[in-house]
Design an enzyme around this catalytic site. Structure first.
Site, PDB file in Angstrom:
ATOM      1  N   ASP A 510       1.439  -1.089  -0.714  1.00 53.03           N
ATOM      2  CA  ASP A 510       0.837  -2.008  -1.686  1.00 53.03           C
ATOM      3  C   ASP A 510      -0.481  -1.403  -2.176  1.00 53.03           C
ATOM      4  OD1 ASP A 510       0.315  -4.286  -3.123  1.00 53.03           O
ATOM      5  OD2 ASP A 510      -0.056  -5.558  -1.390  1.00 53.03           O
ATOM      6  N   ASP A 597       1.583 -10.070  -7.821  1.00 51.94           N
ATOM      7  CA  ASP A 597       1.014 -11.350  -7.396  1.00 51.94           C
ATOM      8  C   ASP A 597       1.157 -12.423  -8.465  1.00 51.94           C
ATOM      9  OD1 ASP A 597       0.417  -9.852  -5.222  1.00 51.94           O
ATOM     10  OD2 ASP A 597      -1.723  -9.704  -5.638  1.00 51.94           O
TER      11      ASP A 597
END
Ligand SMILES: *[C@@H]1O[C@H](CO)[C@@H](O)[C@H](O)[C@H]1NC(C)=O
Ligand SMILES: *[C@@H]1O[C@H](CO)[C@@H](O)[C@H](O)[C@H]1NC(C)=O
Length: 925
Positions: A510, A597
């Site tokens: 990530d 997100d």
């Protein structure tokens, strides 16, 4: 995972409103080169080809190009360039243009291409009247006009399909030395506005090489729409940018990214496709620097009609585009299609297709920031069983580490990682843990000490280790461009170097845009320095690349090292699974992606479909969104619809932010839990279908999740549909993505060829006829199987996919108007590379009114599966047979059949055919 969220919450009062802070990110006007290039609109291109100096050899054409001063009488040559056009196999051409004797070499993008592209032949067809015509081995022609330079690519009918520099916006800014002047007896460097430095907010970019931008316009005559250049949040079909911002490609960690936007987010894949009823073509802009793309669609109503006539010469359709990059080479691939499938294949032929993933990775994943300790993991794992919900993978976000030091465990919360993993794997489950590219700057942390001692970090503009701020606080970033760093990183994944891991622990990379909380635009400064291979004695600019050159492929360098490490840790035996947030061309060779997100809002659920479709066209089929939404809490209806949608998207993972209320499926009312269970079970029933699709993707490079126009390219209404898609060419999915609806409009393509679509719940046939209204209660997921296909299912759902390996199949045969159908199935061990040694089954299943035959496509391969056929459902049968017999391995057995519904669904009960061997079932009437 996440963004700046926690940090902001810690530092600032929460405003309560959701949404991106646009001030953190540049508009085109705030990006020096974008502003400069967008204003560059000459009436005539100043590039002129010198046909006296053209050389054609094998698959290559070289020509001298002069940049002339159009103002001067004698057309003074300002700069000299060399143009290179190469013919590649599979109807692809490559066009490059470089300065002759540049001050120093420009950066060439490193990891996008899978291999050196394979050469075709190029021969001269004619040369007269200022035009040179060449052709590849298939006779596809390229017409080069000398004054000014224009390159036209013709389709197989000889019509112009793609034009470069028709709008005169080709530009390769010449590299120049910084001007000096005498000032009070000293020689000082001349400051030219923006040329040798620019500012954004409090950040200064020192631009040591000055301006080095490139630009090219690409026109698509006859195109209705253009697609591609993910990752953005607007529709699948791109829109005209004239009155707003161009599409931006610059990998960024955008906190609370917004919908319907052309802003850059995590991924940047510079491939663009143009489609219309005549043909589909594409261009791949091979560049890893910050890039902006303008689009003008002359048919979409926003372009003034006088301009339309002027530019298109009265043609109704035409789309033009323009690529602008801050640095790098002018290097573009033109892919001539001419069908959608052709052009998608041409792109994956250049950049690679995703390899066959381990089977578990196509099943359901459960994630949260964070499962806090071993007891929490155990509890979540047990609850899946208690509530009879299948799940394959539990995930651990950053909190499992010892204070954000990757490759370590928090000894209080996770004292027995090996045992925790063993408990999961006993049920066939796996673990995924996060490993980010930033490294905590803490004395005693071995990665930090090694990286510091050996010079493995990215350097700042002055050559010192660059320090930024990320999850661990003060952090530095590994410079994966250095092969020694990538090797070091790969070795961290060895089981002995990462205790607690096993072959069943997979990796999530990530924050790899990279995210730098205190950097310009939340990323690394562009003048940071990366490793560059150079000769001894080289100096200055010859000894490093700047971050600006490689930015969009930084994450790709990281996942490549992770992938190598995961291969090496098992001596190449097991297939790795990696999830990455940043993406570039070629990422698909190593990892799956998700849309980052998002938030628990209906709009983000709806956006997951076009976002993943767009990534799939750009080679990244293995895509999904955070099911339920990352920020905020999904109410039951939204949660239900998201599981239902996610069950039919390639990467199926629930995830949530640390500050949101817990939301594992059993934490809702039982009625909602039942719906979430049903969605998961549907996924597991189709797992072998998914696995077969991914096997076929690895072979043919075609999107797994595909827009309707891929299969129905002449059906105009499909061009702008992005709420409905196909899985392979078999299933059509139209997820419900809005609240409180009792029906949805579903477009069923294929009317002209008499296509029939069967509702997978009822086997009710629908003749394709454009839109129809489908009633949807909360349990309904509109999915249709195309008549003419056969889909394998496994109906005995268990705790994990591994436990279903040898379960029997149900084959669903959906008949077309001719009473025929066919399908394929792929079977192997699900996790190793033994399939490369012919340990697999790839079989076709064909139905005619006389028989159903199961035969191996690859007759050299076999796999000892214990699976057998427990049921065959034949939908749309017109004249039911009276008797059926199975023939397998010399035996012949009479079978039982039952007719259902209005006598058009025939079920062959318990055929008992073993899937390890070919078989035939014959029918008599
Ligand atoms: C593994 O499972 C056993 C049996 O349920 C349990 O007692 C033990 O605590 C588990 N270990 C971990 C680390 O979760
Ligand atoms: C039926 O068969 C004919 C002849 O082979 C073919 O042209 C037609 O496309 C088929 N129809 C369908 C729906 O497959």
């Amino acid at each position: 995972m996440k963004t700046l969220g926690l940090l902001l919450v810690g530092l600032l009062a929460i405003s309560g409103s959701f949404g991106v802070d646009k001030n953190n990110f540049k508009s085109c006007d705030q990006s020096g080169f974008c502003k400069r290039l967008r204003a560059f609109k000459p009436e005539k291109s100043h590039y002129i080809v010198d046909f006296e100096n053209v050389m054609i050899q094998d698959n290559l054409l070289f020509a001298d190009v002069n940049a002339v001063d159009l103002e001067s009488e004698s057309k003074t040559v300002l700069f000299r360039y060399v143009l290179k056009i190469s013919a590649l196999v599979d109807s692809t051409f490559r066009v490059e243009m470089e300065e002759v004797n540049p001050l120093y070499p420009r950066f060439a993008t490193m990891l996008a291409l899978k291999d050196t592209p394979i050469a075709d032949q190029l021969k001269q067809v004619s040369k007269k009247d200022g035009q040179l015509v060449v052709a590849n081995s298939k006779g596809l022609k390229v017409v080069i006009t000398a004054d000014p330079l224009k390159i036209e690519f013709l389709d197989k009918e000889g019509e112009v399909a793609v034009v470069l520099n028709e709008q005169s916006q080709m530009l390769v800014e010449p590299l120049v030395q910084r001007a000096k002047k005498e000032e009070g007896g000293d020689t000082v460097e001349v400051e030219e506005e923006g040329q040798w430095g620019e500012n954004f907010k409090s950040h200064h970019d020192s631009k040591p090489r000055g301006n080095e931008a490139i630009s090219l316009d690409v026109s698509f005559p006859d195109a209705d729409q253009v697609y591609g250049i993910p990752e953005h949040t607007d529709g699948l079909a791109l829109s005209t940018t004239t009155s707003g911002e161009p599409y931006r490609l610059y990998n960024l960690d955008v906190f609370e990214y917004e919908l319907d936007s052309r802003m850059a987010i995590y991924g940047s894949i510079p491939v663009l496709y143009a489609h219309g009823s005549k043909r589909t073509v594409g261009v791949f802009w091979h560049n890893s620097a910050e890039t902006w793309v303008d689009v003008v669609n002359y048919a979409d109503g926003t372009v003034v009609s006088s301009l339309v006539n002027l530019v298109t010469g009265g043609h109704k359709r035409r789309v033009t585009s323009r690529f602008m990059s801050e640095s790098g080479l002018l290097d573009t691939f033109v892919m001539l299609g001419d069908t959608p499938a052709d052009v998608f294949r041409q792109y994956t032929r250049l950049t690679g297709a995703a390899p066959l993933p381990p089977k578990f990775s196509l099943a359901y994943h459960q994630c949260r920031w964070n499962y806090v300790d071993e007891a929490d993991v155990r509890g979540v794992d047990e609850n899946f069983d208690l509530h009879d919900i299948p799940a394959d993978v539990l995930w651990l976000d950053i909190e499992y580490t010892d204070r954000k030091k990757y490759f370590t465990w928090d000894a209080q919360k996770f004292p027995h990682p090996s045992e925790m993993v063993a408990n999961l794997t006993a049920k066939g489950r796996k673990l995924v843990v996060i490993i980010d590219p930033h490294i905590k700057r803490e004395a005693g942390y071995f990665v930090h000490e090694d990286a510091t001692d050996r010079g493995y970090y990215v350097k700042d503009k002055d050559g010192k280790d660059y320090e930024g701020w990320c999850w661990p606080g003060s952090s530095s970033y590994l410079d994966f461009l250095n092969p020694a760093v990538s090797k070091y990183y790969s070795e961290r994944f060895r089981f002995e170097n990462f205790p607690g891991t096993s072959k069943d622990v997979h990796i999530w990379n990530d924050m790899n845009e990279p995210s730098v909380f205190n950097g310009p635009e939340i990323t690394m400064p562009k003048d940071c320095r990366h490793y560059r291979e150079h000769e001894d004695g080289a100096e200055g600019l010859h000894t490093f690349w700047e971050h600006r050159h490689i930015h969009n492929e930084y994450g790709l360098f990281q996942i490549r090292a992770t992938h190598q490490g995961m291969l090496d840790r098992s001596d190449g035996k097991y297939r790795p699974f990696i999830l990455t947030r940043s993406a570039f061309s070629g990422t698909q060779r190593y990892a799956a992606v998700w849309t980052g997100d998002n938030a628990a809002e209906w709009g983000f659920l709806a956006a997951s479909v076009p976002m993943c479709l767009s990534l799939a066209l750009a080679g990244l089929s293995f895509c999904g969104s955070d099911v339920g939404g990352f920020f905020k809490y999904p109410e039951p209806e939204l949660m239900t619809r998201w599981y239902q949608a996610g069950a039919y998207q390639p990467f199926f993972r629930a995830h949530s932010h640390i500050e949101t209320k817990r939301r594992e499926p059993w934490l809702y009312e039982p009625a909602t839990t039942a719906l979430l269970r049903d969605a998961n079970r549907r996924r597991y029933a189709l797992l072998d279908f998914w696995y077969t699709l991914f096997y076929e993707h690895a072979r043919d490079g075609l999107p797994v999740m595909r827009p309707l126009w891929q299969e129905y390219p002449k059906e105009q209404p499909t061009y702008t549909i992005d709420d409905t898609y196909l899985l392979g060419n078999q299933l059509l999915v139209r997820p419900v993505v809005s609240a409180g609806v009792s029906s949805v409009q579903v477009y069923l393509p294929g009317a002209e060829s008499g296509t029939v679509w069967y509702d997978v719940d009822s086997y009710q046939p629908h003749k394709a006829n454009g839109y129809f209204s489908q009633e949807v209660n909360i349990a309904k997921i509109p999915v249709y199987q195309r008549g003419g296909t056969i889909v394998p299912r496994k109906e005995r759902v268990r705790r994990s996919s591994a436990l279903m390996a040898h379960d029997p199949y149900t084959l669903v045969v959906a008949l077309d108007a001719n009473n025929t159908a066919q399908g394929t199935i792929y079977i192997d061990d699900g996790e190793t590379y033994e399939y490369k040694k012919n340990k697999f089954i790839y079989a076709k299943i064909t139905y005619t009114s006389e028989e159903i035959a199961y035969s191996f496509i690859n007759e050299k391969a076999s796999f000892p599966t214990k699976s057998w056929v427990e049921r065959i459902v034949i939908a749309g049968i017109k004249t039911p047979p009276k008797a059926a017999r199975l023939q397998q391995a010399g035996a012949s057995v009479a079978l039982q059949m039952t007719l259902h519904k209005g006598n058009d669904v025939l079920v062959v009960r318990k055929p008992g055919a073993a899937m390890a061997q070919p078989w035939t079932i014959s029918f008599t009437y």
